[in-house]
Structure formats: structure tokens, C-alpha cells
Design a protein around this motif. Sequence first.
Motif, PDB file in Angstrom:
ATOM      1  N   ALA A  42       0.913  -1.018   0.091  1.00 50.16           N
ATOM      2  CA  ALA A  42       0.048  -0.131   0.052  1.00 50.16           C
ATOM      3  C   ALA A  42       0.683   1.179   0.077  1.00 50.16           C
ATOM      4  O   ALA A  42       1.938   1.127   0.751  1.00 50.16           O
ATOM      5  CB  ALA A  42      -0.825   0.016   1.297  1.00 50.16           C
ATOM      6  N   GLY A  57       0.869   5.334   0.300  1.00 48.51           N
ATOM      7  CA  GLY A  57       0.028   6.813   0.283  1.00 48.51           C
ATOM      8  C   GLY A  57       0.682   7.686  -0.543  1.00 48.51           C
ATOM      9  O   GLY A  57       0.626   7.712  -1.824  1.00 48.51           O
ATOM     10  N   GLY A  83       3.902   8.082  -0.573  1.00 49.62           N
ATOM     11  CA  GLY A  83       5.471   7.735  -0.524  1.00 49.62           C
ATOM     12  C   GLY A  83       6.313   8.702   0.302  1.00 49.62           C
ATOM     13  O   GLY A  83       7.482   8.897  -0.248  1.00 49.62           O
ATOM     14  N   THR A  84       6.080   9.167   1.390  1.00 49.60           N
ATOM     15  CA  THR A  84       7.242  10.082   2.093  1.00 49.60           C
ATOM     16  C   THR A  84       7.708   9.210   3.131  1.00 49.60           C
ATOM     17  O   THR A  84       8.241   9.820   4.000  1.00 49.60           O
ATOM     18  CB  THR A  84       6.385  11.386   2.473  1.00 49.60           C
ATOM     19  N   SER A 123       5.531  16.433   7.361  1.00 49.70           N
ATOM     20  CA  SER A 123       5.027  16.271   5.847  1.00 49.70           C
ATOM     21  C   SER A 123       3.659  16.289   5.806  1.00 49.70           C
ATOM     22  O   SER A 123       3.147  15.845   4.571  1.00 49.70           O
ATOM     23  CB  SER A 123       5.384  14.768   5.342  1.00 49.70           C
ATOM     24  N   THR A 164      -0.512  10.834   3.867  1.00 45.83           N
ATOM     25  CA  THR A 164      -1.805  10.416   3.826  1.00 45.83           C
ATOM     26  C   THR A 164      -2.278   9.885   5.546  1.00 45.83           C
ATOM     27  O   THR A 164      -1.157   9.531   6.032  1.00 45.83           O
ATOM     28  CB  THR A 164      -2.426   9.486   2.975  1.00 45.83           C
ATOM     29  N   ASN A 177       0.185   7.590   7.826  1.00 45.22           N
ATOM     30  CA  ASN A 177       0.313   8.031   9.261  1.00 45.22           C
ATOM     31  C   ASN A 177      -0.139   6.881  10.059  1.00 45.22           C
ATOM     32  O   ASN A 177       0.683   6.587  10.979  1.00 45.22           O
ATOM     33  CB  ASN A 177      -0.605   9.182   9.671  1.00 45.22           C
TER      34      ASN A 177
HETATM   35  C1  LIG Z   1       9.967  16.037   4.655  1.00 51.06           C
HETATM   36  C2  LIG Z   1       9.428  15.097   5.189  1.00 51.06           C
HETATM   37  C3  LIG Z   1       9.140  15.309   6.897  1.00 51.06           C
HETATM   38  C4  LIG Z   1       8.562  14.242   7.556  1.00 51.06           C
HETATM   39  N1  LIG Z   1       8.105  14.414   8.687  1.00 51.06           N
HETATM   40  C5  LIG Z   1       7.748  13.711   9.617  1.00 51.06           C
HETATM   41  C6  LIG Z   1       7.127  13.895  10.828  1.00 51.06           C
HETATM   42  O1  LIG Z   1       7.531  15.213  11.518  1.00 51.06           O
HETATM   43  N2  LIG Z   1       6.786  12.863  11.787  1.00 51.06           N
HETATM   44  C7  LIG Z   1       6.693  11.796  11.356  1.00 51.06           C
HETATM   45  O2  LIG Z   1       6.371  10.888  11.963  1.00 51.06           O
HETATM   46  N3  LIG Z   1       6.996  11.416   9.857  1.00 51.06           N
HETATM   47  C8  LIG Z   1       7.595  12.267   9.196  1.00 51.06           C
HETATM   48  N4  LIG Z   1       7.840  12.054   7.857  1.00 51.06           N
HETATM   49  C9  LIG Z   1       7.647  10.695   7.604  1.00 51.06           C
HETATM   50  C10 LIG Z   1       6.455  10.346   6.612  1.00 51.06           C
HETATM   51  O3  LIG Z   1       5.915  11.435   5.995  1.00 51.06           O
HETATM   52  C11 LIG Z   1       5.183   9.488   7.325  1.00 51.06           C
HETATM   53  O4  LIG Z   1       5.847   8.512   7.747  1.00 51.06           O
HETATM   54  C12 LIG Z   1       3.863   9.396   6.788  1.00 51.06           C
HETATM   55  O5  LIG Z   1       3.057   8.904   7.765  1.00 51.06           O
HETATM   56  C13 LIG Z   1       3.892   8.489   5.498  1.00 51.06           C
HETATM   57  O6  LIG Z   1       2.697   8.911   4.843  1.00 51.06           O
HETATM   58  P1  LIG Z   1       2.664   8.477   3.347  1.00 51.06           P
HETATM   59  O7  LIG Z   1       1.130   8.757   3.003  1.00 51.06           O
HETATM   60  O8  LIG Z   1       3.701   9.354   2.586  1.00 51.06           O
HETATM   61  O9  LIG Z   1       2.747   6.969   3.388  1.00 51.06           O
HETATM   62  P2  LIG Z   1       3.921   6.068   2.523  1.00 51.06           P
HETATM   63  O10 LIG Z   1       5.160   6.611   2.514  1.00 51.06           O
HETATM   64  O11 LIG Z   1       3.224   5.908   0.988  1.00 51.06           O
HETATM   65  O12 LIG Z   1       3.487   4.768   3.163  1.00 51.06           O
HETATM   66  C14 LIG Z   1       4.127   4.575   4.783  1.00 51.06           C
HETATM   67  C15 LIG Z   1       3.590   3.116   5.159  1.00 51.06           C
HETATM   68  O13 LIG Z   1       2.424   3.205   4.943  1.00 51.06           O
HETATM   69  C16 LIG Z   1       2.038   2.149   4.502  1.00 51.06           C
HETATM   70  N5  LIG Z   1       0.478   2.591   4.212  1.00 51.06           N
HETATM   71  C17 LIG Z   1       0.167   3.587   3.392  1.00 51.06           C
HETATM   72  N6  LIG Z   1      -1.137   3.481   3.343  1.00 51.06           N
HETATM   73  C18 LIG Z   1      -1.620   2.508   3.952  1.00 51.06           C
HETATM   74  C19 LIG Z   1      -2.959   2.158   4.260  1.00 51.06           C
HETATM   75  N7  LIG Z   1      -4.036   2.587   3.823  1.00 51.06           N
HETATM   76  N8  LIG Z   1      -3.129   0.870   5.019  1.00 51.06           N
HETATM   77  C20 LIG Z   1      -2.098   0.337   5.547  1.00 51.06           C
HETATM   78  N9  LIG Z   1      -0.914   0.722   5.117  1.00 51.06           N
HETATM   79  C21 LIG Z   1      -0.550   1.722   4.670  1.00 51.06           C
HETATM   80  C22 LIG Z   1       2.835   1.784   3.354  1.00 51.06           C
HETATM   81  O14 LIG Z   1       2.739   0.310   2.809  1.00 51.06           O
HETATM   82  C23 LIG Z   1       4.125   2.066   4.071  1.00 51.06           C
HETATM   83  O15 LIG Z   1       4.609   1.008   4.826  1.00 51.06           O
HETATM   84  C24 LIG Z   1       8.570  12.942   7.081  1.00 51.06           C
HETATM   85  C25 LIG Z   1       8.781  12.738   5.844  1.00 51.06           C
HETATM   86  C26 LIG Z   1       9.374  13.562   4.741  1.00 51.06           C
HETATM   87  C27 LIG Z   1       9.727  13.126   3.719  1.00 51.06           C
END
Ligand SMILES: Cc1cc2nc3c(=O)[nH]c(=O)nc-3n(C[C@H](O)[C@H](O)[C@H](O)COP(=O)(O)OP(=O)(O)OC[C@H]3O[C@@H](n4cnc5c(N)ncnc54)[C@H](O)[C@@H]3O)c2cc1C
Lengths: 360, 474
Positions: free
Chosen positions: B69, B71, B73-74, B135, B140, B144
Motif C-alpha cells: 500500500a 499513500g 510515498g513520504t 510532511s 496520507t 500516518n
Molecule cells: C520532509 C518529510 C518530513 C517528515 N516529517 C515527519 C514527521 O514530522 N513525523 C513523522 O512521523 N514522519 C515524518 N515523515 C515521514 C512520513 O511523512 C510519514 O511516515 C508519513 O506518515 C507517511 O505517509 P505517506 O502517505 O507518505 O505514506 P507512504 O510513505 O506512502 O507509506 C508509509 C507506510 O504506510 C503504509 N500504508 C500507506 N497507506 C496505507 C493504508 N491505507 N493501509 C495500510 N498501510 C498503508 C505503506 O505500505 C508504508 O509501509 C516525514 C517525511 C518527509 C519526507
Amino acid sequence: MINRKPASVSEVQAFVKEAPRIFSHGAGTKTALTVSVDGVTTLDMTLISGLQEYEPEEFTFTALAGTRIVDVNQALSQNGQYLPFDPPLVEHGATLGGTVAAGLSGPGRYRYGGVRDFLLGVSYVNSSGELVRGGGKVVKNAAGFDLAKLMIGSLGTLGVIVELTFKVFPAPELFSTLQLDFDTLVDALQALQQASVSHLDIDAIEMAPTESGFGVWIRIGGSAKTMPARIDRLYKMYNQGEILNGSDEEIIWQQLREFNWVPGGWSLIKLPMTHGRILALEGEVKRESMLRRYSCAGQIGWLAVKESPESIEPVIVKQGLYGLVILGSSERLRLGEYPSVSFYSRVKTALDPINRFVEV
Amino acid sequence: MNPDKFLSDLSQIYPAERFLTQPAQLTPYESDALTAYRVRPLAVVLPVTQNEVIETVRLCGRYQIPFVARGSGTSLSGGSLPVEGGIVIALNRLDRILRIDPENRIAVVEAGVVNLDVSAAAQPYGLYYAPDPSSQPICTIGGNLAFNSGGAHCLKFGMTSNHVLGIKAVLPDGEVVQLGDESLEGIGPDLVGLFVGSEGLFGIALEVILRLMPKPEIFKTVLASYSSLEGAGNAVSQVVASGLLPGAMEMMDELAIQAAEAAVQANYPPGATALLIVEIDGEKNQVEEEFEQLMGVIESSGAQEIRVAQDDADRARIWKGRKSAFSAVGRLSPDYIVQDGVVPRSRLGETLAEIERLSKQYNVRVANVFHAGDGNLHPLILYDGREAGSLERAEEIAGDIIHICIQSEGSITGEHGVGMEKRAYLPQMFNEVEMNTMRQLYNVIDPQKISNRGKMFLDIDSIFLNNGGAIYDQ
Ligand SMILES: Cc1cc2nc3c(=O)[nH]c(=O)nc-3n(C[C@H](O)[C@H](O)[C@H](O)COP(=O)(O)OP(=O)(O)OC[C@H]3O[C@@H](n4cnc5c(N)ncnc54)[C@H](O)[C@@H]3O)c2cc1C
């Protein structure tokens, strides 16, 4: 039936290994949940007790599961800290382990969260008699699956909890409460709603039927210096009610926390619910002889019944709710239809494949 | 396990524009924010309905094709990295906010909804969604939830886990479950709490019930600069010891300050070695009183320069510098790895000194930005992927930092998750019995190991697949 009272963690492990069926309990303050079942070895965990580590500057402490919360509270208050989830039945002797296993929080959980939000880590004895640590000892930790959460409300079915780590917060210097009376339920609900979306920092919001109508209690905590202005502001939001301070104030919350409002011999049922469902439920239960309290702005219902809890199950089912009998006694403790049963059974299979721990 | 047949069946679920198989279409999905890893998936699908997700997962189950899955990709730990021979289920378009319910203070949203959009939708009611990862304009709710993400303001009201009340999910074997509901409290083991932080290994969250909170009435923010990290660290301890509970307490070191300054002109004090940001939020009277107390502490903490945010714009500027620190540091170096280990707060000072020493020893630049209030470090280890041995050196220093966290009874990750990146360290934090307990859980929820296979557990392939899971049936 065999009763055991282990005096050390290794004794817990040994007892678990030798008994095919196990049920563990703490001080027994959640009377309905402290059962004895034929052919089952009962572990009384109250000797597994004592504060292990407490570092006020970390906002954390670790204690053995049988530690009485009164003792914890005393140590915390010496450092101006407290357990914000407001554990119930403390004066009755509730232990940390029993509180976690029963998944119970008090009215003060409204502000910062419940027992699930303050438990950081656990050690438990699994069905093979091994010691398992879940979670951690620091306030933040995302490593691996959050096993500590599984112990919340587990009622002993996934393992015997032996040690717990909690997060704590600085305690408010004092509290003040606004007590409101309403003739109608609709007005009382409106008052709850108004408080819950307001920008005031509220510690607890409680509602209960009274002789003449419905009472609402709104509690705020903070520094002595700002309290007069803050409670005045809360008062002005409603332009009515009575401001309570000192012991008059404390007794209201103590009653709720200790369930002293439940008459002796009655049973108490916890109902997770929402504000929006109170109206319908009140319409049903008014006719029955029972006492009600609605905690956390209507997020938790507490029903005290004289008759057997099962007798009101149809009402609970009709409202699409489900509940757990906490005090008193009942043939069945779980009332109504529980969600997530199939997911739970997977978890049970993983953690207790030999079904050593009894499901009450 | 015939991928062609699988792909042809899969293409029946999606119109062509939401079924990606061309190399150029797949490239953006080959990695997440941990750019050191890249894997090309078989295909990427872009579901817009929950049913499409469910059908896709069931199809994967039938063909034993792994899925990930995604979201936005962060992920910084490689959590959303594709799995070899598997597909990516990209959830960005599963993004309906189904309901904002001010009466019960909840939001019901689909998993692809962006974090900040929840607060935007709740804004008219004076409510907001509290967890604020930096982020948050792009990440998403599903991501989170999978990582139990935190943010700068999680000291008082907790992380994602503390704000998720209910989850509708499709498990890896296709069963759709509802965990928790709209109430603040449940009964029985906290299954919602288990699902949160499961890193995509328990299937896919489709719909999530979130707790909303009233927006704090006011915020008061102070920024103080120090001539040493230790000085700033000591100030943190003093704030905590004073009995205050700030909404946020963040620190940045010299390199991070310079980067943030260059990127967003945050107007931070020039020449500072360490910066501390403390914010108190809540009801006006109380905040003003506490802020006065806070200023007393800060003023006697040996700060070089102290600035109090004068208005909202000022406050926003302070936070902009902090929240853009990761991307800003990215400007200093072509690549970086972020660690997010946790140490007890009282050990922050010595840990930072140790990181500084390691940085010198390895001759690798490390910038530090972190959640000082809860001991959650974020060392950004800079490297240049084009330079031979550079990544390896960076990973070595990252490993050393993680060891410090384990030794001080902290955690290998506070909020970014284990993902790909910290798989080797999880067994150092948990013993074999504990690792086995987690594997057993994974095993009962995903018997075929198709959901984000290979994340969190380093040895999942060798242990489960070669033995068909039998090793755990003993
Ligand atoms: C500039 C920057 C700043 C950041 N700051 C923070 C911060 O302050 N605090 C923090 O905690 N993190 C931070 N992060 C990390 C990141 O943003 C978080 O981990 C965020 O929750 C990931 O969300 P995403 O939608 O990009 O998920 P993705 O990167 O797409 O996926 C993350 C994980 O979630 C899983 N996943 C996604 N959607 C689902 C779903 N619907 N059901 C089950 N599993 C799912 C994926 O398989 C993967 O394992 C930061 C990242 C960046 C690049």
C-alpha cells in the motif's frame, strides 16, 4: 480450583507452565471481572508489586502489575505529577495490572486520553511461561507491533501482565467545577456539546439524570492564579449553574471515579457510546429501574442495574451498543454484539495458541 | 503464480489510466523518501473506491502476489518501497472525507486523505486533527496510521495512535474487518492500537475514524539560541523540571539552522549553535500564565538570544524553518538518511555529544533536528550516493546511533517506523521470544506473507516462505 499467589515474576512463570488453564486477577475491585472458574488455576497478582523505576524528569514510571494505584499516586504527587487517565476504583485498592486488563479510565480521561494513551510498555508472561516485553520505556516508540496495546482490556486472556510502564504529566495545581441543572435532556445534551467544542481547556464533562432533570458537571484544572478568571469564563458560557471548589468539588469526581454512586449489590455496565446516541438510549432506559451516568461528554455510558445485567441486554442490542459488566455479577459479562470478533480470534491464536488463558 | 495471468485479471478491475505497467509510469513509484532503495513493481494500480482495493487484495491473495500500500510515498524508512515481483496499490485517490461530525468530534475519512486536509475540513467547526508530521501537507492518513506518525506537537496529545478511534481494513487474505468505532473507548483488547503502527503488514486501511480536538485558543511561542547543544539540552530539562507541559519543544543544531535559513529565510538568530523552540498552547489565561513561567526558565537558561513570536505570521515563520528542515538539509547534500531513535530525555545531551564525535570520526556531516520534548532524535546523515562507499559510511554511523538508543533503553524508531531500513535492528531491541510473538501475529493476519512482505522483519523470507510458516506451529 487452585488458588496461587505468586511472590515473584519467576513464580508466575512457573505457575503458568504447570497449569493447563489460568485466570489472573489483581485486587478484585472490578468485582464482576474477578471470577473463579472450575478447573482453572487462579493467580492472585497482588504480591507482584512495587514501583521499579520512577524518573520524574522523563515523565515515566515502571511498576509491577500488582502495585496499588494509591501507592503510585502518592509517589507521583510528591513530584507534582499524576496519571491523567484518572484511574477508577483507586481508593478501593485497584492495581495497575487490573486497571490495564480491564481497560478502564476515569472521568478525567477526557482531557488527555485514556489508559491506552498512557501505557507505554508491558511485560507479560505468555502461554508458554516466557516473559515478553512489548512497547518500551520511553514516551515515544514506533518499533515493531504495539503489543502493549493488546493488554488494554485483555481481561487476562492474552497473558499475565507482570510489569507496566506509564507516561505521566505534571498535575494541575487545583480544580474547579461548574455544576449545571437542566429540566430536559435536550438542554443538557446541548450544554455538553457546547463545552466539548469550546476552546476552554476542560478536564472532564459528566452528565447524569437527577431527581428533577439532568445535571452536567464541567471540570477544569490549572494554576490557582488563573482559576478564578477561567471558571468565571466557563460560567459565563452558560450564565447559570453553581461553581464548586475544594472538597465539595473533589467529592463529585471521587464519587464518579470510585463508582460510589452504584448502590451495593447492583451491577455496573460500561457502554462505549457517543454523544449522539444518548437521546435514544435514555428513551429506552428511563422505563427501567436503573441509574445512568454519561462520561466524557457522552462518550462512555455507565449503567447501574439492580436486576441481572443480562435482563437489559435487549435494550443494549436495540441501540446497536455493546457493553461489559464491571461490578456485581452476571452469567455473561459481555452484553450485545462485539465488533472485531474475528480479528480478535486471530490475535488470540497467535498469542495463546494452546488457549491456556481463560476468557471470562 | 502466473504474473501475466494475474496482470490480465488485474487489468479487469481498472481502466487503463489507473493501471500502470509502462516503465516510465512506474518510475515515480520505485522508491519513497528513503531514496537509497529502489525496486520496480510489476504494476501500480490507482483505486478510487474501497471495493477496488478489496478486489485487488483478494486477487493478490489468489495469485500469491505481494502488494504494497502506498499513500504519498513520504516514508523515510522504505516502508512504501515496492516488493520485487509485487504490485503497488497507490491510495492517493481513495481520498474522500466521508463525514465531519462536530457533535461527536470525529472525522470519518478514506485512507488516502491528506493529513492537513482533515484539519482544513474540520476548521469551520473550530476543530482540528492534532498529529502534525512535518510532511502533513502531503502525507496520507493511511501512511500516518501505518507508522503511528508523530510530529512537533505530540508531547501533550500524543501520536497518530492516540487519535485513531476506528479502522475499516481489508486484511491480506481479503477479509474486511471493522476495528473500534466512533467512541473514545472500546472494550476488549485494543485492536485499533495494534493495527496502528503495523507498517502495512496487516493489510490495507480503507476508512478511518479520527478524533478531532478543539483548536487551542492561543499559542505562545519562544525561540532561544544557545552557544552549545548541551546548553539547549539543559534548557529542555529545566522546562520539564518546572512542571510545565508545553505543546511542543523542538531543537535544531547549527547545520540544520543554516540549511533552514538558506531555504526559507526563517530569520533565525545568526551564528547560533543550537536553537530551541518551545510553544505553549491552550486557553488564553492559562497559557499567558504558563508562558510567563516559561520565560523565567528560558531567561535564566544561558540563552544567547531570545525571541518571542509577536503574531501569527511570526509564529508561522519560526515553524516554517523547523518544518522545512528535512528538505532544507537536502539542499546541503545530494542524499541523506534520517534516523529517528529515541533516548530518555535526560540523556539527550550526552547522546548529541556522541553523535558529534561519530560525525568527526567518520568524517560524515550530520545535521540534527529533533523533538527534544520526547527525546526523539532526527540526525540527518549526509552522503553522496555517487561517491563509492559514501552510503555505506552513512549507514554505519546510522547503526552506531541506533545502538546508542538501544543501550539507553530507548527505541530504534520514534515515528518513522522500521520499514526496510531498521530491520536488522529490531531484533536488537526485542529478544527472540518477543520477535517470535510479533512474527506469530503477522502469521495469523497474513498467512501468505503478501502484505508489504519483507518490511519490519529481515528474515521473513527465509523463516516463513521456506518453511511454509511451519516453524511456528511447533
Ligand atoms: C520532509 C518529510 C518530513 C517528515 N516529517 C515527519 C514527521 O514530522 N513525523 C513523522 O512521523 N514522519 C515524518 N515523515 C515521514 C512520513 O511523512 C510519514 O511516515 C508519513 O506518515 C507517511 O505517509 P505517506 O502517505 O507518505 O505514506 P507512504 O510513505 O506512502 O507509506 C508509509 C507506510 O504506510 C503504509 N500504508 C500507506 N497507506 C496505507 C493504508 N491505507 N493501509 C495500510 N498501510 C498503508 C505503506 O505500505 C508504508 O509501509 C516525514 C517525511 C518527509 C519526507
